[in-house]
Design an enzyme around this catalytic site. Structure first.
Site, PDB file in Angstrom:
ATOM      1  N   TYR A 142       0.826  -1.221   0.000  1.00 39.99           N
ATOM      2  CA  TYR A 142       0.000   0.000   0.000  1.00 39.99           C
ATOM      3  C   TYR A 142       0.852   1.261   0.000  1.00 39.99           C
ATOM      4  CZ  TYR A 142      -4.004  -3.002   1.033  1.00 39.99           C
ATOM      5  OH  TYR A 142      -4.973  -3.966   0.975  1.00 39.99           O
ATOM      6  N   LYS A 193       3.633 -15.334   1.619  1.00 41.73           N
ATOM      7  CA  LYS A 193       3.648 -16.145   0.383  1.00 41.73           C
ATOM      8  C   LYS A 193       5.095 -16.348  -0.043  1.00 41.73           C
ATOM      9  CE  LYS A 193       0.585 -16.801  -2.436  1.00 41.73           C
ATOM     10  NZ  LYS A 193       0.046 -18.127  -2.830  1.00 41.73           N
ATOM     11  N   ASP A 226      -2.702 -17.826   1.433  1.00 45.58           N
ATOM     12  CA  ASP A 226      -3.933 -18.338   0.805  1.00 45.58           C
ATOM     13  C   ASP A 226      -4.480 -19.524   1.594  1.00 45.58           C
ATOM     14  OD1 ASP A 226      -1.589 -19.593   0.006  1.00 45.58           O
ATOM     15  OD2 ASP A 226      -2.324 -20.129  -1.981  1.00 45.58           O
ATOM     16  N   ASP A 250      -5.245  -7.158   5.570  1.00 48.39           N
ATOM     17  CA  ASP A 250      -6.493  -6.497   5.180  1.00 48.39           C
ATOM     18  C   ASP A 250      -7.534  -7.558   4.822  1.00 48.39           C
ATOM     19  OD1 ASP A 250      -8.283  -4.609   4.400  1.00 48.39           O
ATOM     20  OD2 ASP A 250      -7.089  -3.791   2.748  1.00 48.39           O
ATOM     21  N   ASP A 254     -10.762  -9.292   7.311  1.00 48.11           N
ATOM     22  CA  ASP A 254     -12.168  -9.204   6.884  1.00 48.11           C
ATOM     23  C   ASP A 254     -12.815 -10.586   6.854  1.00 48.11           C
ATOM     24  OD1 ASP A 254     -12.172  -6.506   6.743  1.00 48.11           O
ATOM     25  OD2 ASP A 254     -12.740  -6.357   4.636  1.00 48.11           O
TER      26      ASP A 254
END
Ligand code: NAD
Length: 370
Positions: A142, A193, A226, A250, A254
């Site tokens: 970001y 990852k 993942d 993020d 959620d």
């Protein structure tokens, strides 16, 4: 008795409505002599833009920097859809996070037994769920440079975001996660990852090295981000603390949020580095939800996420861990008694408004403290 200065930033929409309930609890804490609490109010978001021309003023940022903790409501709403991008309400929150150096975002996902049927998963998977996602908040993709959209010679456009992490950034967020795990069930799951990203390789190395050197008593597992997403919906109770970067955090937080039933229930904390000399640590506490323009002004917003954010402030910034436990137990008690705001009430059943829910929690809190 310790004394604390709190800055209250109610913001827009339902922000001021839920903040009023927190103020009732703060007044009680002060009255009972649990701690001396002085509060200051300032504008943030759209309301600050309207009154002061910016979504957060320099003066407010300064007061926030001097406060022991900042309590933040919510910002935004359709009224400010057309303001310049750099002055949009959310820019006020981003500036506070940046200027206060709030690099660690803590999002607990707790599923109260009384609300287990409101989750998107079956009761047996979520009842009693208590996980904490520790998300790196000021680095990663970001913020990494270059970050741009360029037009190529062919006329085609190319967009670039850059995922970048330094050893120091990974070390300090991992430290927060290990410290917190020691006060919980002593397990950290580090999600990245490393199979496809260099930043994931470094993340893995730094977390492993820190664990070996200083936190070997904490159980550590590495999980691909993942797979972590998949495990969160398959068997969420296997997790205690999940530490991860800004982007994965993020998304994963959620996912964890949907496990608990309603947005109106989820608190969060954002913490800066602790000054070793003074022990001070910048901190901002806010509900995960937004300004809910669809219900603003109707007195029916659920104040529990905001009240839970105050409980986190008590625990992490005010040294009132017992009172924080009592406040969280009070919420659980009120839910067990069947008190519900509209967002968590089964359809066709009665619900209470923001202020009645706040009063019920306060009464249970007062009862719990004897
Ligand atoms: P939202 O969280 O405001 O609302 C989503 C849905 O959840 C709505 O139906 C709302 O009524 C409901 N809801 C949210 N909080 C609730 C509560 N406490 N009690 C009962 N119901 C609740 O998200 P949105 O609608 O996507 O965004 C609305 C505005 O808020 C936008 O301007 C957005 O940019 C802003 N926003 C701000 C923040 C923040 O201040 N940190 C976070 C997210 C969104």
């Amino acid at each position: 008795m310790a004394s604390f200065k709190l800055l209250l930033l109610p913001g827009d929409g339902i922000g001021p409505e839920v903040m009023r309930e927190v103020e009732k609890v703060l007044a009680f804490v002060d009255r009972q002599g649990l701690a001396g609490i002085s509060t200051e109010h300032a504008l943030v978001g759209g309301s600050a833009y309207d009154a002061e021309g910016k979504p957060v003023s320099d003066a407010t940022v300064r007061i926030a920097g001097d406060a022991d903790a900042v309590l933040f409501g919510a910002v935004g709403g359709p009224r400010w859809d057309r303001v310049p991008y750099e002055d949009r309400p959310e820019a006020g929150l981003l500036r506070l996070r940046r200027d206060l150096g709030l690099f660690a975002n803590l999002r607990p996902a707790i599923c109260y037994p009384a609300l287990a049927d409101a989750s998107s998963l079956k009761r047996e998977f979520v009842e009693g769920l208590d996980i904490l996602i520790v998300r790196e908040l000021t680095g990663g993709v970001y913020f990494g440079e270059p970050k741009e959209i360029v037009t190529l010679e062919s006329g085609e456009k190319r967009a670039v975001d850059t995922q970048v992490y330094t050893t120091g950034e990974i070390d300090r967020i991992a430290r927060v996660a290990f410290d917190l795990a020691r006060k919980r069930r002593n397990k950290v799951s580090s999600a990245e990852k490393r199979n496809v990203m260099k930043s994931g390789v470094l993340w893995n190395e730094v977390v492993t090295g820190l664990h070996r050197a200083e936190f070997a008593d904490v159980e550590l597992e590495h999980v691909l981000a993942d797979n972590c997403a998949m495990q969160l919906v398959r068997r969420p109770k296997q997790f205690d603390v999940i530490v991860t970067d800004n982007l994965f955090g993020d998304v994963l937080s959620d996912i964890a949020a949907t496990l608990t039933g309603s947005l109106g229930m989820l608190p969060s904390a954002s913490l800066g580095a602790r000054d070793p000399a003074t022990g001070r640590q910048a901190a901002l506490f806010e509900p995960v939800h937004g300004s809910a323009p669809d219900i603003a002004g109707q007195g029916k917003a659920n104040p529990i996420a905001m009240i839970g954010s105050l409980a986190m402030a008590m625990r992490y910034s005010l040294g009132l861990a017992d009172a924080a436990d009592a406040l969280e137990k009070a919420v659980s008690r009120v839910l067990d008694d069947g008190t519900r705001t509209a967002d968590i009430a089964p359809s066709g059943t009665n619900s209470v408004g923001t202020s009645e829910m706040g009063d019920a929690v306060l009464a249970a809190f007062a009862g719990a403290l004897g």
